[in-house]
Scaffold this active site. Structure first.
Site, PDB file in Angstrom:
ATOM      1  N   ASP A  54       0.631  -1.001  -0.032  1.00 40.74           N
ATOM      2  CA  ASP A  54      -0.311  -0.038  -0.040  1.00 40.74           C
ATOM      3  C   ASP A  54       0.655   1.109   0.506  1.00 40.74           C
ATOM      4  OD1 ASP A  54      -2.545   0.674   0.358  1.00 40.74           O
ATOM      5  OD2 ASP A  54      -3.043   0.926   1.888  1.00 40.74           O
ATOM      6  N   HIS A 114       0.542  -3.860   6.223  1.00 40.69           N
ATOM      7  CA  HIS A 114      -0.662  -4.650   4.993  1.00 40.69           C
ATOM      8  C   HIS A 114      -0.657  -3.338   4.679  1.00 40.69           C
ATOM      9  CE1 HIS A 114      -3.909  -7.428   4.258  1.00 40.69           C
ATOM     10  NE2 HIS A 114      -3.305  -6.695   3.112  1.00 40.69           N
ATOM     11  N   ILE A 116      -2.634   0.568   4.577  1.00 39.35           N
ATOM     12  CA  ILE A 116      -2.003   2.247   5.511  1.00 39.35           C
ATOM     13  C   ILE A 116      -2.687   2.865   5.224  1.00 39.35           C
ATOM     14  CG2 ILE A 116       0.278   1.546   5.921  1.00 39.35           C
ATOM     15  CD1 ILE A 116       1.122   2.911   3.553  1.00 39.35           C
ATOM     16  N   ASP A 168      -7.105  -3.369   5.410  1.00 38.39           N
ATOM     17  CA  ASP A 168      -7.352  -2.095   5.368  1.00 38.39           C
ATOM     18  C   ASP A 168      -7.988  -0.595   5.830  1.00 38.39           C
ATOM     19  OD1 ASP A 168      -5.596   0.412   3.835  1.00 38.39           O
ATOM     20  OD2 ASP A 168      -6.509   0.510   2.081  1.00 38.39           O
ATOM     21  N   ASN A 223     -11.548  -5.627   0.740  1.00 41.76           N
ATOM     22  CA  ASN A 223     -10.020  -4.992   0.336  1.00 41.76           C
ATOM     23  C   ASN A 223      -9.946  -3.736   0.846  1.00 41.76           C
ATOM     24  OD1 ASN A 223      -7.606  -4.598  -0.541  1.00 41.76           O
ATOM     25  ND2 ASN A 223      -7.282  -7.208  -1.675  1.00 41.76           N
ATOM     26  N   ASP A 268      -8.611  -4.290  -5.333  1.00 40.91           N
ATOM     27  CA  ASP A 268      -7.462  -4.143  -4.341  1.00 40.91           C
ATOM     28  C   ASP A 268      -7.289  -2.749  -3.697  1.00 40.91           C
ATOM     29  OD1 ASP A 268      -5.062  -4.966  -1.970  1.00 40.91           O
ATOM     30  OD2 ASP A 268      -4.247  -6.871  -3.736  1.00 40.91           O
ATOM     31  N   ASN A 269      -6.453  -2.116  -3.828  1.00 37.38           N
ATOM     32  CA  ASN A 269      -6.563  -1.047  -2.787  1.00 37.38           C
ATOM     33  C   ASN A 269      -6.497   0.666  -3.505  1.00 37.38           C
ATOM     34  OD1 ASN A 269      -5.466  -2.219  -0.746  1.00 37.38           O
ATOM     35  ND2 ASN A 269      -3.718  -1.670  -0.803  1.00 37.38           N
TER      36      ASN A 269
HETATM   37 CA   LIG Z   1      -5.059  -4.639  -0.500  1.00 41.98          CA
HETATM   38 CA   LIG Z   2      -4.782   2.218   1.552  1.00 36.05          CA
END
Ligand SMILES: [Ca+2]
Ligand SMILES: [Ca+2]
Length: 354
Positions: A54, A114, A116, A168, A223, A268-269
Site C-alpha cells: 500500500d 499491510h 495504510i 486496509d 480489501n 485491491d487497494n
Molecule cells: Ca490490499
Molecule cells: Ca490504504
C-alpha cells in the site's frame, strides 16, 4: 435407508464443493490475459525489492510505502527481512525510498505491514495508521509522523475481536478509523475454507476508543477502503467479487450503500486523487497466478482510473497494464503532481510520469 441418506449427503457435498471450485476459478479470474498498456516514462523505485502493498501520499507530496508483507502461502522475495515503512518525497527527482525509523519499544522484528492510511489533525500532526500482522495475527498500529527526524513515534496498538483480519484502513480521526476485514476468521485454515466456500462473511468495521461496530457486511473479500475528498462517501473494494461499493457516510459513522460498480478484474487497494476525486485502483487480472507463483509465468499488473464514480456512467480507464514481464502483482496506484506510484504484493514498485 441410512446408507442411501449417507451416499446422497456425500454426493450433495461433493457437488457443492465441485460447484464452489468452478466458482472460485471465476472469482480468481484464472485465465485472463492482459493487453499491455504502457506509460512511456517509468522506472523502479530504489529500495523496494519485496513488495509495497500500500502507498499513501500526503498533500505535500511525501509518500508512505508499506513494504515486506508476508502471508502464509504467498511468495516472499525477502523471507528474513521484517517489513517496514518507507518514504519518498515526490517533489524531488530522486526515485529512492528511504526507511523511516520507528521509536524504541515497538517490535520491529515482527512488523508485517499491510494497508495504510494517514490522518492530518487540526494542529497539523500527521498520524499514520498501519494494518499489521505480527505472527500473522491482526492489529492496527497508530504512529505519529515526525518529519524532521524521518521517524514514526508509536502511539498505540489496536486489537479487537471485530478486527480479526484487517486488510486496509481509512483514518477519520487521531484514533478513529474504518477497517476492512478480508476474512471472518483469524485461523489460517478457516480463512482458506471461508474463501473456498464463498461465505460472504467479510465486513467493514468502524473503530473509535468509545466504541467498535460492524458498519457494512456481506462482502466476498473486503480489501481496499478509502474516502471521497468531501468525506461524504466511503469506497470499499470487494476483491473476489470484482466490485467497488460506494457507501454514504452518516454523522453517526454508519454507512449505507449507494451503488456497486462491477469490474472485470480483482480489485485491491483504492487511492483517491484529492484534486479530482478520481479513484485509482490497483488490480490483479489473474489472481490464480498471484497465489500460485511461477517465475516463468508471473502475475500481471493493472492500474485503473475511475472518473465520476457517482454518475450514471463512470469512466473506467486502464492507465497501466503489464503481463508481469516488468511488474508483478500490482496492489495499489497512487498519484501526486503528475506522478503515479504503483506498488505490488511481493515484487517491486514503479514510479511513472503520467
Ligand atoms: Ca490490499
Ligand atoms: Ca490504504
Amino acid at each position: 435407508m441410512a446408507r442411501l441418506v449417507a451416499v446422497t449427503a456425500l454426493g450433495l457435498a461433493l457437488a457443492l464443493l465441485g460447484e464452489r471450485f468452478v466458482a472460485l476459478r471465476n472469482r480468481l479470474n484464472a485465465s485472463r490475459e492482459v493487453e499491455a498498456v504502457d506509460l512511456p516514462n517509468c522506472h523502479f523505485i530504489k529500495g523496494v525489492e519485496a513488495g509495497s502493498e500500500d502507498i499513501d501520499i500526503l498533500p505535500n507530496g511525501l509518500a508512505f510505502l508499506s513494504v515486506g508483507l508476508k502471508f502464509p502461502g504467498l511468495q516472499y522475495f525477502a523471507p528474513e527481512k521484517p517489513g517496514g515503512i518507507l518514504m519518498m518525497d515526490l517533489n524531488q527527482e530522486s526515485s529512492r525510498a528511504l526507511e523511516l525509523r520507528v521509536s524504541r519499544g515497538f517490535d520491529l522484528a515482527s512488523f508485517n505491514p499491510h494497508g495504510i492510511s494517514t490522518f492530518i489533525d487540526k494542529d497539523d500532526t500527521v498520524y499514520l495508521f498501519v494494518a499489521n500482522h505480527p505472527e500473522f495475527k491482526s492489529t492496527v498500529e497508530i504512529f505519529k509522523f515526525e518529519e524532521e527526524e524521518n521517524s514514526l513515534l508509536h502511539l498505540k496498538t489496536v486489537r479487537h475481536e471485530l478486527l480479526p483480519s484487517v486488510s486496509d484502513i481509512v483514518a477519520v480521526g487521531p484514533e478513529h478509523f474504518y477497517a476492512t476485514n478480508s476474512h471472518y476468521f483469524s485461523d489460517i485454515f478457516l480463512k482458506y475454507l471461508e474463501v473456498y466456500l464463498n461465505l460472504l462473511w467479510t465486513n467493514v468495521i468502524y473503530y473509535s476508543p468509545e466504541g467498535v461496530r460492524v458498519v457494512a457486511e456481506g462482502f466476498d473479500s473486503a480489501n481496499g477502503i478509502n474516502m471521497s475528498p468531501d468525506e461524504k462517501y466511503i469506497y470499499v473494494a470487494d476483491s473476489l467479487a470484482h466490485e467497488i461499493h460506494v457507501m454514504e457516510k452518516h454523522a453517526n459513522w454508519s454507512l449505507t450503500q449507494v451503488k456497486v460498480l462491477h469490474l472485470d478484474t480483482i480489485v485491491d487497494n483504492l487511492s483517491i486523487d484529492p484534486s479530482t476525486g478520481d479513484l485509482w485502483v490497483g488490480c490483479h487480472p489473474n489472481g490464480q497466478k498471484l497465489l500460485i507463483y511461477d517465475p516463468g509465468n508471473p502475475p500481471a499488473s493493472q492500474v485503473l482510473r475511475i472518473q465520476n464514480i457517482l454518475s450514471e456512467t463512470p469512466t473506467v480507464s486502464t492507465v497501466y497494464a503489464n503481463n508481469g514481464s516488468v511488474l508483478q502483482g500490482s496492489t495499489v496506484g497512487s498519484v501526486y503532481g503528475g506522478k503515479l506510484l504503483i506498488g505490488t504484493l511481493y515484487h517491486r514498485a514503479l514510479q511513472c510520469q503520467l
